[in-house]
Motif scaffolding. Structure first.
Motif, short mmCIF file in Angstrom:
data_model
loop_
_atom_site.label_atom_id
_atom_site.label_comp_id
_atom_site.label_asym_id
_atom_site.label_seq_id
_atom_site.Cartn_x
_atom_site.Cartn_y
_atom_site.Cartn_z
N LEU A 137 0.85 -1.18 0.00
CA LEU A 137 0.00 0.00 0.00
C LEU A 137 0.89 1.23 0.00
N CYS B 173 0.17 -5.06 3.14
CA CYS B 173 -1.25 -5.16 3.47
C CYS B 173 -1.87 -6.37 2.80
N LEU C 234 -9.04 -3.23 2.80
CA LEU C 234 -7.61 -3.31 3.07
C LEU C 234 -7.39 -3.54 4.56
N LEU D 158 -4.65 6.58 -2.92
CA LEU D 158 -3.86 5.45 -2.44
C LEU D 158 -3.47 4.59 -3.63
N ILE E 197 -2.12 0.61 -4.71
CA ILE E 197 -2.00 -0.77 -4.24
C ILE E 197 -1.29 -1.57 -5.31
#
Length: 373
Positions: free
Chosen positions: A324, A334, A345, A364, A366
């Motif tokens: 993350l 994560c 998450l 964010l 990922i």
């Protein structure tokens, strides 16, 4: 080396720069190029070689026949013309004029697209020229991009070490402005309106109205308009025989493609996706409501609706060993769960956003590990 018009380009002086994305209507600019013939080189590059080299298919000037395109110096007098015969290009246009343009759709920015940029960088300043608005014009169903629009600059910047420490620039052309152009009209606009010095395309590239033009015609037309044409072999998928993922796609001959990337994401095979992209797939999402963030003594959990996603997620399921990314902080390990309505998450860290949660909206990132079966 010398670019079109006799101006010298030095890879050493270009440095590492971030890409600049702009949308250009080709009909809105005009650059007058000299009428004298310029040398045109068509090349086939073997992408399976560790040290690919250009091999000229033909050269319009006999003095260039023994040179590879990277060594070609265009004589200034072959482009000689009085300065007052040139129409001064706009500031936006001047950054692409004289450059080498890679042609394609560039949806996934995969390793095949990267190879086009690499070859463009060998002979000039590399640019990607792609079309936007195709879905709306052709009536296709809307679908999320493989790479979020706001993340394309980061991806192109990561190509700089492959491109002589030059970050390829991206120029997106409205598809509507070129849709009805014949192959000849399209190349003419590249030469006379955008003022590019040469093009790089894959061996299966099609262009012009109803995709009437192929790579051979591209070479011929570029020669006619005094541009270099560099045709490279497709980058092949090493797993094509085992997967046969695109049997229904008549254009698929086993090459790496954005279609294969999308299909691999749909299967949740993130290792395979990374091989096709040449990097981990990064999913971006906008967090507008931090009230969904909950904490315990050892973990933090967060949920967001799928509507917050900015690009294409992988298959629904549970993914372990993900990363993350949040602002300037280091990546946090994560676990990610995706279902039909939300993405969830869980992190083994309680101070993940202590300093930044006060902001109303945050993006964010990922990067995915393996899908747990």
């Amino acid at each position: 080396m010398l670019a079109c018009g006799g101006s010298r380009i030095s890879h050493q002086n270009l440095g590492s720069r971030f890409c600049s994305t702009g949308i250009f209507h080709l009909s809105s600019f005009t650059v007058k190029l000299p009428s004298s013939a310029a040398a045109t080189v068509a090349a086939i590059v073997d992408n399976n070689s560790h040290n690919p080299r250009f091999h000229p298919r033909f050269v319009s000037s006999s003095s260039l026949q023994s040179k590879s395109p990277g060594d070609i110096h265009f004589p200034p007098d072959s482009f000689s013309q009085r300065e007052d015969d040139h129409e001064k290009p706009s500031e936006a246009l001047s950054s692409v004029a004289g450059g080498i343009v890679a042609l394609g759709k560039f949806d996934a920015l995969h390793i095949g697209h990267r190879e086009l940029a690499i070859q463009a960088s060998k002979v000039g300043t590399p640019h990607l020229l792609s079309f936007v608005g195709m879905a709306e014009v052709l009536g296709w169903d809307p679908r999320p991009p493989v790479v979020a629009q706001c993340d394309r600059e980061r991806v192109l910047s990561s190509w700089a070490p492959y491109c002589g420490n030059v970050v390829p620039k991206e120029f997106q052309v409205q598809f509507m402005s070129v849709r009805h152009l014949s192959p000849r009209q399209f190349v003419e606009k590249l030469a006379r309106e955008l003022g590019v010095c040469g093009v790089v395309a894959g061996e299966n590239y099609r262009f012009g109205y109803k995709a009437a033009g192929d790579a051979s015609e591209l070479v011929r037309l570029c020669d006619e308009f005094g541009m270099g044409a560099y045709i490279i072999n497709s980058v092949m998928d090493r797993h094509q025989d085992a997967r046969n993922m695109s049997r229904l796609d008549l254009k698929d001959r086993g090459q790496v493609s954005s279609t294969r990337v999308r299909q691999a994401l749909a299967e949740g095979d993130m290792k395979y996706v990374s091989e096709l992209l040449g990097r981990p797939h990064r999913l971006l999402l906008t967090i507008k409501n931090w009230e969904s963030l909950t904490s315990t003594s050892s973990t933090q959990r967060m949920s967001a609706p799928r509507s917050s996603l900015l690009n294409l997620p992988p298959k629904d399921g549970f993914y372990e060993n993900c990363s993350l990314l949040f602002g300037e902080q280091n990546a946090v390990t994560c676990r990610v769960s995706i279902n039909t309505s939300h993405i969830h998450l869980e992190m083994d860290r309680v101070d993940f956003c202590d300093n930044d949660c006060s902001q109303k909206s945050q993006v964010l990132g990922i990067e995915f590990g393996e899908l747990k079966s």
